[in-house]
Design a protein around this motif. Structure first.
Motif, PDB file in Angstrom:
ATOM      1  N   GLU A 196      22.160 -61.531  -1.442  1.00 59.27           N
ATOM      2  CA  GLU A 196      21.739 -60.214  -0.949  1.00 59.27           C
ATOM      3  C   GLU A 196      22.851 -59.175  -1.077  1.00 59.27           C
ATOM      4  N   LEU A 197      24.061 -59.524  -0.637  1.00 57.54           N
ATOM      5  CA  LEU A 197      25.176 -58.583  -0.715  1.00 57.54           C
ATOM      6  C   LEU A 197      25.567 -58.330  -2.165  1.00 57.54           C
ATOM      7  N   GLU A 198      25.548 -59.362  -2.994  1.00 56.10           N
ATOM      8  CA  GLU A 198      25.870 -59.182  -4.412  1.00 56.10           C
ATOM      9  C   GLU A 198      24.867 -58.240  -5.079  1.00 56.10           C
ATOM     10  N   ARG A 199      23.587 -58.384  -4.749  1.00 56.04           N
ATOM     11  CA  ARG A 199      22.569 -57.478  -5.313  1.00 56.04           C
ATOM     12  C   ARG A 199      22.811 -56.055  -4.865  1.00 56.04           C
ATOM     13  N   ALA A 200      23.145 -55.865  -3.599  1.00 59.76           N
ATOM     14  CA  ALA A 200      23.409 -54.520  -3.086  1.00 59.76           C
ATOM     15  C   ALA A 200      24.612 -53.900  -3.798  1.00 59.76           C
ATOM     16  N   VAL A 201      25.651 -54.699  -4.011  1.00 57.99           N
ATOM     17  CA  VAL A 201      26.843 -54.222  -4.714  1.00 57.99           C
ATOM     18  C   VAL A 201      26.493 -53.863  -6.154  1.00 57.99           C
ATOM     19  N   MET A 202      25.748 -54.730  -6.827  1.00 57.62           N
ATOM     20  CA  MET A 202      25.385 -54.445  -8.220  1.00 57.62           C
ATOM     21  C   MET A 202      24.500 -53.211  -8.318  1.00 57.62           C
ATOM     22  N   ASP A 203      23.577 -53.042  -7.392  1.00 62.40           N
ATOM     23  CA  ASP A 203      22.741 -51.838  -7.412  1.00 62.40           C
ATOM     24  C   ASP A 203      23.601 -50.586  -7.294  1.00 62.40           C
ATOM     25  N   LEU A 204      24.581 -50.640  -6.426  1.00 62.59           N
ATOM     26  CA  LEU A 204      25.487 -49.507  -6.240  1.00 62.59           C
ATOM     27  C   LEU A 204      26.277 -49.237  -7.522  1.00 62.59           C
ATOM     28  N   ILE A 205      26.798 -50.278  -8.127  1.00 64.66           N
ATOM     29  CA  ILE A 205      27.594 -50.114  -9.347  1.00 64.66           C
ATOM     30  C   ILE A 205      26.715 -49.654 -10.505  1.00 64.66           C
ATOM     31  N   TRP A 206      25.517 -50.227 -10.640  1.00 64.03           N
ATOM     32  CA  TRP A 206      24.606 -49.788 -11.698  1.00 64.03           C
ATOM     33  C   TRP A 206      24.224 -48.323 -11.538  1.00 64.03           C
ATOM     34  N   ASP A 207      24.111 -47.853 -10.306  1.00 61.16           N
ATOM     35  CA  ASP A 207      23.715 -46.465 -10.057  1.00 61.16           C
ATOM     36  C   ASP A 207      24.861 -45.476 -10.206  1.00 61.16           C
ATOM     37  N   SER A 208      26.082 -45.972 -10.279  1.00 63.42           N
ATOM     38  CA  SER A 208      27.245 -45.092 -10.348  1.00 63.42           C
ATOM     39  C   SER A 208      27.545 -44.688 -11.795  1.00 63.42           C
ATOM     40  N   PRO A 209      27.810 -43.406 -12.018  1.00 61.03           N
ATOM     41  CA  PRO A 209      28.142 -42.965 -13.376  1.00 61.03           C
ATOM     42  C   PRO A 209      29.574 -43.317 -13.790  1.00 61.03           C
ATOM     43  N   SER A 210      30.394 -43.744 -12.829  1.00 62.19           N
ATOM     44  CA  SER A 210      31.785 -44.077 -13.135  1.00 62.19           C
ATOM     45  C   SER A 210      32.185 -45.356 -12.405  1.00 62.19           C
ATOM     46  N   PRO A 211      33.297 -45.965 -12.821  1.00 60.27           N
ATOM     47  CA  PRO A 211      33.750 -47.192 -12.150  1.00 60.27           C
ATOM     48  C   PRO A 211      34.019 -46.943 -10.663  1.00 60.27           C
ATOM     49  N   LEU A 212      33.897 -48.011  -9.874  1.00 61.71           N
ATOM     50  CA  LEU A 212      34.096 -47.914  -8.430  1.00 61.71           C
ATOM     51  C   LEU A 212      35.210 -48.841  -7.967  1.00 61.71           C
ATOM     52  N   THR A 213      35.904 -48.429  -6.918  1.00 60.10           N
ATOM     53  CA  THR A 213      36.890 -49.282  -6.262  1.00 60.10           C
ATOM     54  C   THR A 213      36.187 -50.062  -5.155  1.00 60.10           C
ATOM     55  N   ALA A 214      36.881 -51.026  -4.590  1.00 61.48           N
ATOM     56  CA  ALA A 214      36.307 -51.801  -3.480  1.00 61.48           C
ATOM     57  C   ALA A 214      35.981 -50.885  -2.300  1.00 61.48           C
ATOM     58  N   ALA A 215      36.850 -49.916  -2.037  1.00 64.18           N
ATOM     59  CA  ALA A 215      36.586 -48.979  -0.941  1.00 64.18           C
ATOM     60  C   ALA A 215      35.357 -48.127  -1.237  1.00 64.18           C
ATOM     61  N   ASP A 216      35.196 -47.706  -2.491  1.00 65.17           N
ATOM     62  CA  ASP A 216      34.002 -46.947  -2.882  1.00 65.17           C
ATOM     63  C   ASP A 216      32.746 -47.780  -2.625  1.00 65.17           C
ATOM     64  N   VAL A 217      32.808 -49.049  -2.998  1.00 61.72           N
ATOM     65  CA  VAL A 217      31.659 -49.937  -2.814  1.00 61.72           C
ATOM     66  C   VAL A 217      31.354 -50.092  -1.329  1.00 61.72           C
ATOM     67  N   ARG A 218      32.388 -50.388  -0.529  1.00 57.24           N
ATOM     68  CA  ARG A 218      32.161 -50.548   0.908  1.00 57.24           C
ATOM     69  C   ARG A 218      31.535 -49.290   1.499  1.00 57.24           C
ATOM     70  N   ASP A 219      32.061 -48.125   1.140  1.00 52.61           N
ATOM     71  CA  ASP A 219      31.534 -46.877   1.677  1.00 52.61           C
ATOM     72  C   ASP A 219      30.109 -46.605   1.182  1.00 52.61           C
ATOM     73  N   GLY A 220      29.821 -47.014  -0.036  1.00 51.09           N
ATOM     74  CA  GLY A 220      28.504 -46.779  -0.609  1.00 51.09           C
ATOM     75  C   GLY A 220      27.430 -47.716  -0.100  1.00 51.09           C
ATOM     76  N   LEU A 221      27.825 -48.805   0.542  1.00 50.65           N
ATOM     77  CA  LEU A 221      26.848 -49.770   1.040  1.00 50.65           C
ATOM     78  C   LEU A 221      26.088 -49.261   2.256  1.00 50.65           C
ATOM     79  N   GLY A 222      26.550 -48.196   2.861  1.00 48.12           N
ATOM     80  CA  GLY A 222      25.823 -47.599   3.961  1.00 48.12           C
ATOM     81  C   GLY A 222      26.284 -48.065   5.317  1.00 48.12           C
ATOM     82  N   ALA A 223      25.743 -47.430   6.325  1.00 53.52           N
ATOM     83  CA  ALA A 223      26.153 -47.651   7.708  1.00 53.52           C
ATOM     84  C   ALA A 223      25.955 -49.092   8.153  1.00 53.52           C
ATOM     85  N   ALA A 224      24.917 -49.739   7.678  1.00 57.71           N
ATOM     86  CA  ALA A 224      24.629 -51.112   8.112  1.00 57.71           C
ATOM     87  C   ALA A 224      25.721 -52.086   7.694  1.00 57.71           C
ATOM     88  N   ARG A 225      26.477 -51.731   6.668  1.00 56.75           N
ATOM     89  CA  ARG A 225      27.501 -52.656   6.167  1.00 56.75           C
ATOM     90  C   ARG A 225      28.899 -52.064   6.235  1.00 56.75           C
TER      91      ARG A 225
END
Length: 120
Positions: free
Chosen positions: A6-35
């Motif tokens: 589940e978390l891997e899918r959420a991370v991949m969705d975020l990365i696939w939707d991003s027009p540029s590479p992401l850092t770990a902090a970008d990913v954490r922040d992009g996962l939303g309030a629940a995470r």
């Protein structure tokens, strides 16, 4: 078959939707309030697993490291569909069930693709 949690899918969705590479902090922040309670180290662990599975590449020269997808979401989904077909002892039955459940618009799109009228 390579599966994603589940978390891997959420991370991949975020990365696939991003027009540029992401850092770990970008990913954490992009996962939303629940995470948002996830530690960056936890996100780095997930990113490392996705890299080991071949879903991501890491730019180690960048500080902090940046991650990008190695393939598109649609390519991944097509690979999954192909793997499912390959695992079946009766591919035609699986295809028949699949086609029987798609919409009329999807049937038309499939016809165009099979007739070679669809861009590849």
């Amino acid at each position: 078959m390579v599966t994603l949690g589940e978390l891997e899918r959420a991370v991949m969705d975020l990365i696939w939707d991003s027009p540029s590479p992401l850092t770990a902090a970008d990913v954490r922040d992009g996962l939303g309030a629940a995470r948002r309670d996830l530690a960056v180290t936890t996100v780095l662990t997930v990113l490392g697993r996705l890299e080991n599975k071949g879903f991501l590449t890491r730019d180690r020269a960048a500080r902090p490291h940046q991650f990008r997808a190695t393939t598109t979401r649609s390519s991944h989904m097509a690979d999954l569909m192909h793997q499912v077909l390959g695992a079946s002892s009766d591919r035609q039955a699986v295809l028949a069930r699949f086609v029987g459940r798609v919409s009329a618009d999807e049937v038309d799109a499939l016809r165009r693709m099979l007739d070679g009228a669809w861009p590849r």
